[in-house]
Design a protein around this motif. Sequence first.
Motif, mmCIF file in Angstrom:
data_model
loop_
_atom_site.group_PDB
_atom_site.id
_atom_site.type_symbol
_atom_site.label_atom_id
_atom_site.label_comp_id
_atom_site.label_asym_id
_atom_site.label_seq_id
_atom_site.Cartn_x
_atom_site.Cartn_y
_atom_site.Cartn_z
ATOM 1 N N PHE A 1 25.546 -20.273 24.699
ATOM 2 C CA PHE A 1 24.812 -19.143 25.262
ATOM 3 C C PHE A 1 25.142 -17.848 24.542
ATOM 4 C CE2 PHE A 1 28.782 -19.406 27.661
ATOM 5 C CZ PHE A 1 29.243 -18.110 27.565
ATOM 6 N N SER A 2 26.266 -17.815 23.826
ATOM 7 C CA SER A 2 26.681 -16.626 23.085
ATOM 8 C C SER A 2 25.963 -16.570 21.739
ATOM 9 C CB SER A 2 28.196 -16.648 22.857
ATOM 10 O OG SER A 2 28.580 -15.739 21.846
ATOM 11 N N ALA A 3 25.223 -15.492 21.507
ATOM 12 C CA ALA A 3 24.550 -15.331 20.218
ATOM 13 C C ALA A 3 25.550 -15.259 19.084
ATOM 14 C CB ALA A 3 23.681 -14.066 20.251
ATOM 15 N N GLU A 4 26.703 -14.645 19.336
ATOM 16 C CA GLU A 4 27.729 -14.524 18.303
ATOM 17 C C GLU A 4 28.276 -15.895 17.929
ATOM 18 O OE1 GLU A 4 30.348 -12.917 15.515
ATOM 19 O OE2 GLU A 4 28.581 -12.062 16.497
ATOM 20 N N SER A 5 28.523 -16.738 18.932
ATOM 21 C CA SER A 5 29.026 -18.077 18.655
ATOM 22 C C SER A 5 27.991 -18.901 17.890
ATOM 23 C CB SER A 5 29.383 -18.789 19.957
ATOM 24 O OG SER A 5 29.787 -20.114 19.718
ATOM 25 N N ALA A 6 26.749 -18.863 18.338
ATOM 26 C CA ALA A 6 25.698 -19.632 17.667
ATOM 27 C C ALA A 6 25.558 -19.197 16.210
ATOM 28 C CB ALA A 6 24.378 -19.466 18.405
ATOM 29 N N ALA A 7 25.588 -17.890 15.966
ATOM 30 C CA ALA A 7 25.453 -17.384 14.603
ATOM 31 C C ALA A 7 26.662 -17.752 13.751
ATOM 32 C CB ALA A 7 25.263 -15.869 14.627
ATOM 33 N N THR A 8 27.852 -17.677 14.345
ATOM 34 C CA THR A 8 29.070 -18.043 13.619
ATOM 35 C C THR A 8 29.012 -19.504 13.183
ATOM 36 O OG1 THR A 8 30.421 -16.404 14.773
ATOM 37 C CG2 THR A 8 31.579 -18.279 13.809
ATOM 38 N N CYS A 9 28.595 -20.379 14.088
ATOM 39 C CA CYS A 9 28.511 -21.805 13.758
ATOM 40 C C CYS A 9 27.417 -22.086 12.740
ATOM 41 C CB CYS A 9 28.268 -22.613 15.030
ATOM 42 S SG CYS A 9 29.682 -22.624 16.162
ATOM 43 N N ASP A 10 26.333 -21.338 12.820
ATOM 44 C CA ASP A 10 25.222 -21.575 11.893
ATOM 45 C C ASP A 10 25.613 -21.257 10.451
ATOM 46 O OD1 ASP A 10 22.417 -22.440 11.899
ATOM 47 O OD2 ASP A 10 21.995 -20.453 11.075
ATOM 48 N N ARG A 11 26.657 -20.460 10.281
ATOM 49 C CA ARG A 11 27.127 -20.132 8.929
ATOM 50 C C ARG A 11 28.053 -21.199 8.344
ATOM 51 N NH1 ARG A 11 27.077 -14.796 11.278
ATOM 52 N NH2 ARG A 11 29.265 -14.965 11.915
ATOM 53 N N ILE A 12 28.441 -22.181 9.151
ATOM 54 C CA ILE A 12 29.296 -23.261 8.661
ATOM 55 C C ILE A 12 28.425 -24.255 7.892
ATOM 56 C CG2 ILE A 12 30.845 -25.143 9.327
ATOM 57 C CD1 ILE A 12 31.396 -23.549 11.934
ATOM 58 N N PRO A 13 28.812 -24.645 6.693
ATOM 59 C CA PRO A 13 28.006 -25.605 5.931
ATOM 60 C C PRO A 13 27.753 -26.891 6.714
ATOM 61 C CG PRO A 13 29.711 -24.661 4.541
ATOM 62 C CD PRO A 13 29.999 -24.192 5.937
ATOM 63 N N GLY A 14 26.489 -27.288 6.765
ATOM 64 C CA GLY A 14 26.131 -28.522 7.447
ATOM 65 C C GLY A 14 25.960 -28.413 8.940
ATOM 66 N N VAL A 15 26.084 -27.211 9.496
ATOM 67 C CA VAL A 15 25.986 -27.017 10.946
ATOM 68 C C VAL A 15 24.759 -26.186 11.277
ATOM 69 C CG1 VAL A 15 27.100 -26.050 12.999
ATOM 70 C CG2 VAL A 15 28.486 -27.163 11.235
ATOM 71 N N HIS A 16 24.022 -26.612 12.298
ATOM 72 C CA HIS A 16 22.893 -25.841 12.811
ATOM 73 C C HIS A 16 23.306 -25.235 14.143
ATOM 74 C CE1 HIS A 16 19.011 -24.394 13.741
ATOM 75 N NE2 HIS A 16 18.594 -25.418 14.476
ATOM 76 N N GLY A 17 23.438 -23.909 14.195
ATOM 77 C CA GLY A 17 23.840 -23.227 15.415
ATOM 78 C C GLY A 17 22.644 -22.705 16.177
ATOM 79 N N LEU A 18 22.603 -22.995 17.479
ATOM 80 C CA LEU A 18 21.499 -22.572 18.338
ATOM 81 C C LEU A 18 22.036 -21.844 19.557
ATOM 82 C CD1 LEU A 18 19.387 -25.864 18.487
ATOM 83 C CD2 LEU A 18 18.784 -23.791 17.224
ATOM 84 N N ARG A 19 21.306 -20.836 19.980
ATOM 85 C CA ARG A 19 21.630 -20.197 21.249
ATOM 86 C C ARG A 19 20.833 -20.894 22.344
ATOM 87 N NH1 ARG A 19 20.840 -13.840 23.078
ATOM 88 N NH2 ARG A 19 22.306 -13.932 24.836
ATOM 89 N N GLY A 20 21.514 -21.327 23.400
ATOM 90 C CA GLY A 20 20.810 -22.035 24.460
ATOM 91 C C GLY A 20 21.707 -22.321 25.642
ATOM 92 N N ASP A 21 21.121 -22.988 26.626
ATOM 93 C CA ASP A 21 21.746 -23.228 27.924
ATOM 94 C C ASP A 21 22.159 -24.691 28.017
ATOM 95 O OD1 ASP A 21 22.414 -23.495 30.573
ATOM 96 O OD2 ASP A 21 20.475 -22.860 31.374
#
Length: 266
Positions: free
Chosen positions: A76-96
Amino acid sequence: MTTAVDRAYRDLSTLDVRIQTHRRYSEADHDVEADVLAAAAVTADDRLLDIGPGTGTFLARLSAAGHTAALTALDFSAESAATCDRIPGVHGLRGDAGHPPFADAAFDVVTARHMLYHLDDPAGAVVQARRVLRAGGRFAAVVNREESYPLMKALREEVLTRHGITIAPTPDERVHGGNLPDLVARGFGADAIRILRRDNALVFPDPEPVIAYLRSTLTLLGVPEDGDLRAAITADLDKEARARFRTLPGGIWREPKGYVVVTATA
């Protein structure tokens, strides 16, 4: 409406304080990420969804180890989703976690690490994790053991009460190692679950890390972030922690803690 949890995870720096505290001051060298990976029997070709990934260290570990299948982070945290999306091979999404935007049977493994206690409906999130798992897929949840950090909790409650703040039950009091097995069993069936318990302690040789840890929890407990009240509370925490340290035998502050990993097969 913005909640205390939303505000606490808008910036991941306070979460990182707690993570680093456990890494530096744990009495036993337990590796919770390794325990989750082993308990869920994760392999490199498993499509894995990590719900509530926080700072992304778990997914970064998998990526660095050469994980070949898709890695997905949902927070749910936009910061967490964005941080994870920057990891190679990881797709970060904001959601419930209660309404994950994925098709049925989309994943081989779903992990929920130290996050179910933040949800209004943790049982519903477990049911949703079951939905997005294929038949034979594995679910792994980890939370803190019951009755962790009694000295820090008592100090914090005393200080907050002194300043007119009554806190609701903490996350650890809502979902903990004592009730997590039943929670997961309701979603997967009692015969499907397995339990791993690790008991440990935080051992502090000086007051500074105790003070930093306590400060890092204030927003999560709903204490206003700005103004004179926050300043007064943090100063009081500092004063009380230092005073209590002077009374401890040997000058060592020891806090019982631990975690419980519950896994289930769909």
